[in-house]
Design a protein around this motif. Sequence first.
Motif: not given
Length: 683
Positions: A317-321, A506-517, A519-523
Amino acid sequence: MNNLHQIPLQDIHGLGAARSKDLNALGIHSVSDLIEYFPFRYEDYRLRDLSEVEDGDRITVQAKIHSLPQVQRYGRNKSRMTCKMMVDDQFMITSVWFNRHFLKDRLIIGKEIIVTGKWDSKRQVLTVSESEFPGTHSPQAGSLQPVYSVGGSITQKWIRKIIHQALQQYGGLIRDPIPAFYSEKHNLIPRKQAIMSIHHPQDALDGTEARRRLVYEELFLFQLKLMIFRSTSRSKADGIQHIFDSEDIRKFVRSLPFQLTDSQKKVIAELLSDLRQPYSMNRLLQGDVGSGKTVVAAAALYANFKSGFQGAMMVPTEILAEQHYQSLQDLFASYGLEIGLLVGSLTNKQRKDVLASLQSGLIDIVVGTHALIQENVHFRSLGLVVTDEQHRFGVNQRTIFRHKGLNPDVLTMTATPIPRTLAITAFGDMDVSTLKELPKGRKEIKTYWVKHNLMKRVLGFIQKELKAHRQAYVICPLIEESDKIDVQNAIDLHAEIQAFLVGYKVGLLHGRQAADEKEQVMLQFSENEVQVLVSTTVVEVGVNVPNATVMVIYDADRFGLSQLHQLRGRVGRGQAQSYCILIADPKSEMGQERMRSMTKTNDGFEIARMDLELRGPGDFFGTKQSGMPEFRVADLAHDFEVLEMAREDAAELVKSEEFWTAAKYLPLRELLDQDQLLEKELD
């Protein structure tokens, strides 16, 4: 075997184009695929002695009808039919059929019948699922019937019939690739007999011998491919022989703001030894969450730099990078290394600058996602590639990186602990290093198992941690409602938690979101703009957030042990005490055992051992994540001895001159030659 592989399904009598497509959906494209589509279990229709069966057993008995059937109707088109029967002239039982009243006229006193169903020993009642009458065509009675994985319009009855037809037509073309010496050495039955028997075993022993033969064959061929790759790549000695001063590496280690564990020192020594060899390193570094794999990789990257080469680290993932990029910058701040970052979100200008710096050699180490293996990425002198987290280096990626440098060394890191002897055997093309110790001072994560009715108390605990300026993860298994599985989903859970935790984001993260979405939540979570992250398991290979101290896993019994342990490892990365709360009401003993195991230990290798015992390696390795192959019949948890045996035989064969030249090994060489995977490995 080659010929069968080339024969299309429609050459089988009675198999048309429509059904061929149905079989294609199951991964069956040729006659070879069909006859090697093995059953995963058997239905036992062998006649049983009632004095030897236990309560709740599924049994088949032959009986004589002793009384006229009685039918009770209830509801719409529903019925319950009972009939007294005599079994073996000594057991009077009651047979019960539900919604099978159309059989009433066939249940004639004195007539024989074969019934299969669930036995209730206390009431002497058999709840019938299947009935047959002797004298009619009854292929099931008295036999073991194979059960296949089917779907769509394909039924068990039909696939049994079409496999039987394929074996009748083409069984004579089945070839045996195993050298006779090894078949005799291990007392293995011929391949044709094994395939016939695994589909239609005469008895349990027949099926066991068939499976043993096919397990050996599968593991032998797998190991042989790995051994050939290993011997070919090393015999070429076409890797990079790194030359560097060990004292430079010792200075780097001494400059670290913490002391390395003995385990880390040992692994670094193994890596440095590999780097000095003339063949390309291919090493798997496995270590529990938080065991310090990144620092070990940094030492190898530094040795690679001191010998005049560039290094690359690829992460999922980008954030891990970005986090690894920052970590390496901190570690090498006083050493003059230029660290680069190559991810999809760079602007065109930033990307061009990075690509130009890589090609000219201005960047010493680049950290990136799969963007690193794109065609327009060129290195001046790539010497070492490190891949991080659970994305084991696939064959294609390894080949791409080999072509981006002069066969650079490869270090693959995984946080999924695998029992070492199993790892060495399964990953036959890789050397294996293991980090077992955790750095000193690391606090153990406290793990608790609670029932669903305590969810409000769990939310209260999260709230308490948030007030102390900490953060929390909440993981659940599904994205949205499902009729099939009654589990809470991420969307509903997100709304519930947001309503409870007023004043917090409270953020929401799941596999059907777009990659940039995503990344944004994780950031946002990593920067504490989001305090609670509700997520499906996409977070498993996610970010390093030292401020997160609570991991709540909803419906925890839906996850495997190793996956639970990986999720738990997302917390406990800072100085504060961390907690993992498992919310589950498991009905099965296996689910309860998983929950108990998680509360007993934080040791990833112990968890791995228990997970292997509970679930087997299919789920344990997580094929898509770890790169482990899917075996058709072999089970690494239970076939470990056969795997060792196959590995020894494959190693012996590859070392012999005869294997490469003798006519008796030609069928085996032809089989390996047609395997595209092998061709890619040997290009």
